[in-house]
Write a protein that holds these residues in place. Structure first.
Motif, mmCIF file in Angstrom:
data_model
loop_
_atom_site.group_PDB
_atom_site.id
_atom_site.type_symbol
_atom_site.label_atom_id
_atom_site.label_comp_id
_atom_site.label_asym_id
_atom_site.label_seq_id
_atom_site.Cartn_x
_atom_site.Cartn_y
_atom_site.Cartn_z
ATOM 1 N N VAL A 1 49.346 49.512 43.519
ATOM 2 C CA VAL A 1 48.777 49.400 42.170
ATOM 3 C C VAL A 1 49.011 48.012 41.581
ATOM 4 O O VAL A 1 48.061 47.302 41.240
ATOM 5 C CB VAL A 1 49.370 50.483 41.229
ATOM 6 N N CYS A 2 50.256 47.613 41.485
ATOM 7 C CA CYS A 2 50.602 46.314 40.883
ATOM 8 C C CYS A 2 50.571 45.239 41.970
ATOM 9 O O CYS A 2 51.565 44.570 42.249
ATOM 10 C CB CYS A 2 51.976 46.416 40.222
ATOM 11 N N ILE A 3 49.385 45.097 42.577
ATOM 12 C CA ILE A 3 49.244 44.219 43.738
ATOM 13 C C ILE A 3 49.280 42.751 43.330
ATOM 14 O O ILE A 3 49.100 42.410 42.162
ATOM 15 C CB ILE A 3 47.961 44.555 44.522
ATOM 16 N N TRP B 1 43.979 48.988 35.092
ATOM 17 C CA TRP B 1 43.105 50.038 34.574
ATOM 18 C C TRP B 1 43.434 51.423 35.141
ATOM 19 O O TRP B 1 43.060 52.434 34.574
ATOM 20 C CB TRP B 1 41.636 49.690 34.837
ATOM 21 N N GLN B 2 44.143 51.456 36.282
ATOM 22 C CA GLN B 2 44.512 52.763 36.824
ATOM 23 C C GLN B 2 46.032 52.893 36.992
ATOM 24 O O GLN B 2 46.507 53.684 37.794
ATOM 25 C CB GLN B 2 43.818 52.996 38.171
ATOM 26 N N LYS C 1 46.212 42.607 30.329
ATOM 27 C CA LYS C 1 46.019 43.613 31.368
ATOM 28 C C LYS C 1 44.685 43.366 32.082
ATOM 29 O O LYS C 1 43.702 42.948 31.461
ATOM 30 C CB LYS C 1 46.033 45.022 30.772
ATOM 31 N N THR C 2 44.649 43.632 33.374
ATOM 32 C CA THR C 2 43.423 43.475 34.134
ATOM 33 C C THR C 2 42.412 44.530 33.665
ATOM 34 O O THR C 2 42.721 45.721 33.683
ATOM 35 C CB THR C 2 43.669 43.663 35.642
ATOM 36 N N PRO C 3 41.193 44.112 33.266
ATOM 37 C CA PRO C 3 40.216 45.108 32.793
ATOM 38 C C PRO C 3 39.629 45.917 33.945
ATOM 39 O O PRO C 3 39.696 45.525 35.107
ATOM 40 C CB PRO C 3 39.140 44.239 32.135
ATOM 41 N N THR C 4 39.038 47.036 33.588
ATOM 42 C CA THR C 4 38.343 47.859 34.591
ATOM 43 C C THR C 4 37.209 47.051 35.199
ATOM 44 O O THR C 4 36.439 46.415 34.464
ATOM 45 C CB THR C 4 37.774 49.125 33.923
ATOM 46 N N PRO C 5 37.075 47.032 36.529
ATOM 47 C CA PRO C 5 35.986 46.279 37.153
ATOM 48 C C PRO C 5 34.627 46.730 36.618
ATOM 49 O O PRO C 5 34.364 47.931 36.502
ATOM 50 C CB PRO C 5 36.133 46.638 38.634
ATOM 51 N N GLY C 6 33.806 45.761 36.260
ATOM 52 C CA GLY C 6 32.455 46.075 35.770
ATOM 53 C C GLY C 6 32.397 46.372 34.288
ATOM 54 O O GLY C 6 31.324 46.493 33.721
ATOM 55 N N ALA C 7 33.574 46.493 33.648
ATOM 56 C CA ALA C 7 33.570 46.799 32.210
ATOM 57 C C ALA C 7 33.090 45.601 31.417
ATOM 58 O O ALA C 7 33.463 44.462 31.690
ATOM 59 C CB ALA C 7 34.974 47.194 31.760
ATOM 60 N N GLY C 8 32.300 45.842 30.446
ATOM 61 C CA GLY C 8 31.809 44.786 29.571
ATOM 62 C C GLY C 8 30.816 43.897 30.241
ATOM 63 O O GLY C 8 30.503 42.835 29.751
#
Length: 215
Positions: free
Chosen positions: A186-188, A195-196, A208-215
Motif C-alpha cells: 500500500v505505502c509503496i 486512496w485505498q 495524500k496521493t489522489p485516486t487515479p483518474g479523479a478530477g
C-alpha cells in the motif's frame, strides 16, 4: 504522527490481519535464518523459489556444509549476490555446528556474530522464530516509519529504537510485519496508494496521493 494516533493506527492494521506472517517459507529456525540471510537485496519470492529446491536436499547447518560453497551456489544462483551469500551461509553453518551444536542461538549477540547476519536479520529470527517483540527495520519499515511520522529517523537503528518506544506493548510482537506488508503493498515507494489506505487518517504524509483518474 501524534501519540494518540499510534494505537488506532495499529488497531486498524491488526483488524485487517490479526496474525501476520513472514512471506519467506521455512519450517525450522535454521531454515528461517538461512532464508533471511539470502533475502538481502532480493525478493522473498525469489528466495522461496531457491529454497524450495535447496531445503529438500539440505536444510540443516551440517547438510549445507556438506554441499560446499560450489554445491550451495548451484541452488541459489538465481538470487542476487549469490556468491557472497553462499560464502556467508557456509561460514555461518560452520559456526553453528562448531559453537552451537547445530542449533540457532537465541540471543542477538550470538546471532550477530554469525557471518552474513546483521542486526536486521537477527531481529527477524528473534521475532519470527522465537517470539521476541523486536523491530527488524528494512527498506519498507524505514520508509513507512518516516513517511507516516510514526518513527522518523535518519538511520535504520534510529527508526528501530523509536519504534520500540512508540509502538504500544500490545502491538509490538507483530508490528514489524504489519509495517512491512503495508509498505510492500500500500505505502509503496514511488507513489503511496493513499486512496485505498486504511490508516490514512492517522498518517502525517501530505499531500495524500489522489485516486487515479479523479478530477
Amino acid at each position: 504522527m501524534k501519540k494518540d494516533n499510534i494505537a488506532p493506527f495499529f488497531a486498524v492494521l491488526q483488524a485487517a490481519n490479526p496474525t501476520p506472517e513472514t512471506e519467506l517459507e521455512y519450517s525450522t529456525p535454521f531454515e528461517l535464518l538461512a532464508a533471511v540471510l539470502l533475502s538481502a537485496q532480493a525478493t522473498d519470492v525469489g528466495v522461496n523459489k531457491a529454497t524450495r529446491k535447496l531445503y529438500p536436499v539440505a536444510n540443516t547447518p551440517q547438510a549445507i556444509l556438506d554441499l560446499g560453497v560450489e554445491g550451495l551456489e548451484g541452488y541459489i544462483k538465481t538470487i542476487g549476490l549469490y556468491r557472497s551469500k553462499a560464502k556467508h551461509l557456509i561460514e555461518a553453518c560452520r559456526m553453528l555446528v562448531e559453537r552451537h551444536g547445530g542449533e540457532v542461538p537465541r540471543t542477538r549477540a550470538e546471532l550477530e556474530a554469525l557471518p552474513g547476519v546483521g542486526r536486521k536479520t537477527a531481529n527477524v529470527v528473534l521475532n519470527v522464530a522465537f517470539g521476541e517483540p523486536t523491530m527488524a527495520v528494512d527498506t519498507h519499515i524505514f520508509r513507512v516509519s518516516n513517511r507516516t511520522g510514526l518513527a522518523p529517523g535518519k538511520t535504520p537503528l534510529e527508526v528501530e529504537l523509536k519504534l520500540e518506544k512508540r509502538v504500544p506493548p500490545e502491538y509490538r510482537l507483530h508490528a514489524h510485519h504489519w509495517l512491512i506488508l503495508h509498505g510492500r503493498y500500500v505505502c509503496i515507494a514511488r507513489k503511496p496508494q493513499c486512496w485505498q489506505c486504511a490508516v490514512a487518517a492517522y498518517c502525517d504524509f501530505k499531500p495524500k496521493t489522489p485516486t487515479p483518474g479523479a478530477g
